[in-house]
Scaffold this motif. Structure first.
Motif, PDB file in Angstrom:
ATOM      1  N   ILE A  25      -1.935  -4.768 -12.025  1.00  0.00           N
ATOM      2  CA  ILE A  25      -2.198  -3.916 -10.854  1.00  0.00           C
ATOM      3  C   ILE A  25      -3.796  -3.517 -10.624  1.00  0.00           C
ATOM      4  O   ILE A  25      -3.591  -2.878  -9.191  1.00  0.00           O
ATOM      5  CB  ILE A  25      -1.477  -3.161 -11.807  1.00  0.00           C
ATOM      6  N   SER A  26      -4.352  -3.356 -11.609  1.00  0.00           N
ATOM      7  CA  SER A  26      -5.658  -2.777 -10.880  1.00  0.00           C
ATOM      8  C   SER A  26      -5.984  -2.994  -9.601  1.00  0.00           C
ATOM      9  O   SER A  26      -6.406  -2.914  -8.367  1.00  0.00           O
ATOM     10  CB  SER A  26      -6.574  -2.893 -11.883  1.00  0.00           C
ATOM     11  N   ILE A  27      -5.935  -4.947  -9.691  1.00  0.00           N
ATOM     12  CA  ILE A  27      -6.476  -6.091  -8.961  1.00  0.00           C
ATOM     13  C   ILE A  27      -5.709  -5.870  -7.156  1.00  0.00           C
ATOM     14  O   ILE A  27      -5.803  -4.891  -6.466  1.00  0.00           O
ATOM     15  CB  ILE A  27      -6.054  -6.997  -9.660  1.00  0.00           C
ATOM     16  N   SER A  28      -4.079  -5.660  -7.703  1.00  0.00           N
ATOM     17  CA  SER A  28      -3.646  -5.218  -6.652  1.00  0.00           C
ATOM     18  C   SER A  28      -3.407  -4.606  -5.480  1.00  0.00           C
ATOM     19  O   SER A  28      -3.548  -3.914  -4.680  1.00  0.00           O
ATOM     20  CB  SER A  28      -1.933  -5.304  -6.808  1.00  0.00           C
ATOM     21  N   GLU A  29      -3.549  -3.173  -6.618  1.00  0.00           N
ATOM     22  CA  GLU A  29      -3.866  -1.741  -5.336  1.00  0.00           C
ATOM     23  C   GLU A  29      -5.426  -1.565  -5.014  1.00  0.00           C
ATOM     24  O   GLU A  29      -5.361  -1.108  -3.713  1.00  0.00           O
ATOM     25  CB  GLU A  29      -3.334  -1.301  -6.330  1.00  0.00           C
ATOM     26  N   GLU A  30      -6.171  -1.979  -5.264  1.00  0.00           N
ATOM     27  CA  GLU A  30      -7.534  -2.356  -4.633  1.00  0.00           C
ATOM     28  C   GLU A  30      -7.410  -3.034  -3.361  1.00  0.00           C
ATOM     29  O   GLU A  30      -7.783  -2.551  -2.426  1.00  0.00           O
ATOM     30  CB  GLU A  30      -8.179  -2.648  -6.250  1.00  0.00           C
ATOM     31  N   LEU A  31      -6.497  -4.399  -3.728  1.00  0.00           N
ATOM     32  CA  LEU A  31      -6.831  -5.420  -2.119  1.00  0.00           C
ATOM     33  C   LEU A  31      -6.109  -4.708  -1.235  1.00  0.00           C
ATOM     34  O   LEU A  31      -6.142  -4.479  -0.014  1.00  0.00           O
ATOM     35  CB  LEU A  31      -6.073  -5.982  -2.949  1.00  0.00           C
ATOM     36  N   ILE A  32      -4.572  -4.283  -1.536  1.00  0.00           N
ATOM     37  CA  ILE A  32      -3.470  -3.073  -0.899  1.00  0.00           C
ATOM     38  C   ILE A  32      -4.423  -2.380  -0.122  1.00  0.00           C
ATOM     39  O   ILE A  32      -3.788  -1.918   1.170  1.00  0.00           O
ATOM     40  CB  ILE A  32      -2.461  -2.900  -1.443  1.00  0.00           C
ATOM     41  N   SER A  33      -4.975  -1.271  -1.335  1.00  0.00           N
ATOM     42  CA  SER A  33      -5.769  -0.511  -0.440  1.00  0.00           C
ATOM     43  C   SER A  33      -7.019  -0.920  -0.099  1.00  0.00           C
ATOM     44  O   SER A  33      -7.202   0.197   1.363  1.00  0.00           O
ATOM     45  CB  SER A  33      -6.865   0.352  -1.837  1.00  0.00           C
ATOM     46  N   ASP A  34      -7.836  -1.691   0.274  1.00  0.00           N
ATOM     47  CA  ASP A  34      -8.707  -1.996   1.882  1.00  0.00           C
ATOM     48  C   ASP A  34      -7.784  -2.735   2.539  1.00  0.00           C
ATOM     49  O   ASP A  34      -8.046  -2.481   4.017  1.00  0.00           O
ATOM     50  CB  ASP A  34      -9.288  -3.508   0.878  1.00  0.00           C
ATOM     51  N   PHE A  35      -6.561  -3.076   2.427  1.00  0.00           N
ATOM     52  CA  PHE A  35      -5.792  -4.047   3.733  1.00  0.00           C
ATOM     53  C   PHE A  35      -5.165  -3.011   4.391  1.00  0.00           C
ATOM     54  O   PHE A  35      -5.306  -2.740   6.221  1.00  0.00           O
ATOM     55  CB  PHE A  35      -4.660  -5.188   2.595  1.00  0.00           C
TER      56      PHE A  35
END
Length: 191
Positions: A25-35
């Motif tokens: 979840i942490s990885i996904s939220e960070e990637l989506i935040s950047d994108f």
């Protein structure tokens, strides 16, 4: 309510699997935040929760997908003013189906698979919340949206350095559906 097939045990994730899920979840939220260029404060606008099997209502459990996205009128945890919209999305992870995939395929590991699933589902939530896609749509529109979201998920994850992720990306490159959608105008009662 889905009828439980005889050969599937609905066993929730254990403590170690939940720790892996939190990491994904942490990885996904960070990637989506950047994108999507979402700041920490902007995340509050996206009303969603991610829950695993032990916290789901019976009608939020399916035996045909890795996740089920429910749309509720609002989360009981959020106090909204009358002028605010309150759509709340609940990503209901199906632990038993995710575990079944990991057990079935020795090349698939839990962290990369849950990272893929969570990233995919969060992209849906962002797209619904930004009105880039209607939650209620025809089967043809849903299929087209699945194609778009799979492509976006691949784009976000293709350069991510997670052991086992290339195998997950390869395994799901032609996947047409990963979840089911269910909407209601009632509050989620178990949150």
């Amino acid at each position: 309510m889905s009828k439980k097939p005889e050969n599937i045990e609905r066993i929730p994730f254990n403590k170690e699997e939940i720790a892996v899920l939190r990491q994904s979840i942490s990885i996904s939220e960070e990637l989506i935040s950047d994108f999507y260029k979402i700041s920490t404060s902007e995340w509050k606008r996206y009303r969603y929760d991610i829950q695993s099997l032990k916290d789901l209502l019976e009608e939020e459990i399916v035996d045909i997908a890795f996740a089920q996205v429910h749309r509720y009128a609002q989360s009981p945890h959020q106090r909204l003013r009358g002028s605010e919209t309150g759509d709340f999305f609940k990503i209901c992870l199906q632990d038993h189906m995710i575990r079944k995939a990991v057990q079935r395929d020795p090349h698939i590991e839990l962290l990369p698979l849950t990272t893929y699933i969570v990233t995919h589902e969060l992209i849906h939530v962002i797209r619904f919340a930004k009105f880039l896609q209607r939650f209620y749509s025809t089967p043809n529109e849903q299929e087209a949206e699945e194609g778009r979201v799979h492509a976006l998920t691949y784009q976000l994850l293709k350069n991510c350095k997670i052991k086992g992720l290339p195998e997950v990306l390869l395994a799901f490159k032609d996947c047409r559906t990963m979840e089911t959608f269910y909407g209601t105008r009632e509050k989620a009662s178990n949150e």
